[in-house]
Design a protein around this motif. Sequence first.
Motif, PDB file in Angstrom:
ATOM      1  N   THR A 283      -7.859  -4.662   2.979  1.00  0.00           N
ATOM      2  CA  THR A 283      -7.412  -5.355   1.777  1.00  0.00           C
ATOM      3  C   THR A 283      -8.073  -4.778   0.539  1.00  0.00           C
ATOM      4  O   THR A 283      -9.256  -4.434   0.549  1.00  0.00           O
TER       5      THR A 283
ATOM      6  N   ASP B 232      -8.109  -5.310  -3.871  1.00  0.00           N
ATOM      7  CA  ASP B 232      -7.717  -6.058  -5.060  1.00  0.00           C
ATOM      8  C   ASP B 232      -8.407  -5.410  -6.257  1.00  0.00           C
ATOM      9  O   ASP B 232      -9.622  -5.537  -6.432  1.00  0.00           O
TER      10      ASP B 232
ATOM     11  N   GLN C 233     -11.710 -12.710  -4.583  1.00  0.00           N
ATOM     12  CA  GLN C 233     -10.397 -12.113  -4.333  1.00  0.00           C
ATOM     13  C   GLN C 233      -9.311 -13.173  -4.262  1.00  0.00           C
ATOM     14  O   GLN C 233      -9.417 -14.145  -3.523  1.00  0.00           O
TER      15      GLN C 233
ATOM     16  N   ASP D  80      -3.836  -9.258  -3.094  1.00  0.00           N
ATOM     17  CA  ASP D  80      -3.997  -7.920  -2.533  1.00  0.00           C
ATOM     18  C   ASP D  80      -3.050  -7.005  -3.286  1.00  0.00           C
ATOM     19  O   ASP D  80      -1.835  -7.140  -3.187  1.00  0.00           O
TER      20      ASP D  80
END
Length: 546
Positions: free
Chosen positions: A226, A228, A253, A256
């Motif tokens: 993932t 971000d 977070q 994504d």
Amino acid sequence: MSEELPVDHPYRPRRRLHRRRRILALAALGLALVLVAALAAVGIYLWRADSGIRRSSAIVKSGAPVSGELNLLVMGLDSRVDVNGNPLPAAAYEALHSGDESDGGLNSNVLMYVHVPAGGAAATVIAIPRDDYVDLPGCPDGECKAKIKEAYGLAADQKSKELAAEGHTDAAAYQASRDAGRAEQVAAVEQFLGVQIDHFVEVTMVAFLQIAQVVQPITVCVKENTVDTYSGADFKAGTQQIDADQAVAFVRQRRDTSNPGLEFTDLDRSRRQQAFIASLFTKLKQTNVLTNPATLNRLVKVAQQNTVIDSQLGISDLTSLASSMDGSKMHFYTLPIARFGTDSAGQSVNIVDVSAVRAIVAKLLAPPAASSAPATAAPTSSPATAAPTSSPATAAPSSAAEETFGTGTTVSVVNGSGASGAAASLIRELGHYGFGAGTASTASSRVADSSLVYASGSQQVAQRLATLIGIDDLREDDDLGAGEIKVTIGTSFDWSSPSAGTSSTAGTSAPESSLPSPVSATGGGTTGPAPTDLTEMAGGGVPCVK
């Protein structure tokens, strides 16, 4: 400082600001921030009773809690200053990637109710999604309904303006404004959950970073690769160790940017933060971090700069908290929402079923031997003029025809009763009868008698509604649009005895058999649990989450 503070004043909730950067930065630090700081405060206080941590008299409870219980609210603020309003070190702003002291505000982006039963049994930690759209008991700054996180900032802003009008703009006025915010935030959570809160712990967002710097590295686990770019998150699937800067990204977070199919929400972020805390407590239990004098000294400094606790929180309370928050003894829950929606200003909010939330909380807090006990009583600290939790419209409609007689009609409510949140409460409950939600507003002054006006063509529906809620004064109003009804609630409005539409179930909580069972906070595959799920996570080990 003038009486009319600008909307970008630090006290004001940040829903009034629309800069993309700020909206993204307000992710805050969630469960990890407040529980780690609470743990630090416990150790610090037991080790050094007068260590310089700020005390607040924002709430002073006259009624004692159940003997041996601890009911605590932890609040994590999105403020970019310390508890005295001073700027943070430049290195902190750089690590947080969230602007400088002019950014942020006093939104309580993290709200958790911590219940420790008598005898030091396992603590129940209930995370409240920050965007839950609820009634505010004091209608601060004239806002009677808002995101629950905004209660603090609105009340602090209102108090600041009142003090400024009197010529008070010094440090004492600043702290008085902060205390007003704390008191309103506590009252808002009490009203929403139907609980009593005896104590609170408040920390600013930098506390998480600073504590993570003390105890790094931390082991975490995620199910999928993932990334971000907004929070700086970049993690590979599986178990890994992260440093303090990566910890900030891990708990912040909310999306994504490489795989939108993961569909992150604020509730996923809460569960991510719970996983971080579980991992942290696992480390603390396995190492000597909190027995190292140098480490404790560093934690003392963090707490002095970024922690506020209420004046009645004592050593015995903290001892109970410390023993009940020992790793696997904790159980974390994230409350569900009904759906995502928008408020009257077009801001994204979480639409919640207040009755269901209260019933869920009562069930979670009920001791095993008394699981069928009545729902938790309304908080004793709620203002005497707060809107009743049961209204005539809470009665279950006796037939499908009755349930939908308001379909096609919009009802607005003007609150002239002085009961905080009464207008929004009545609108919400009338939705059970098919009425569309109009506007909730507050009259410029209290009125004695309730009344109802309706648009031409709506007489039949208006008469049925007036009978349902016990209003005798009704008339047609040519200024209303087609299908509109406006109700004005006066001080004589009878919430408990409508002349029709009632049943023996009026004002009661949902039956226990209809309440949702918790699902695993680590379940749901790559998509994670749904926002409508009540989720549970044990406090031990290293949970692997979305």
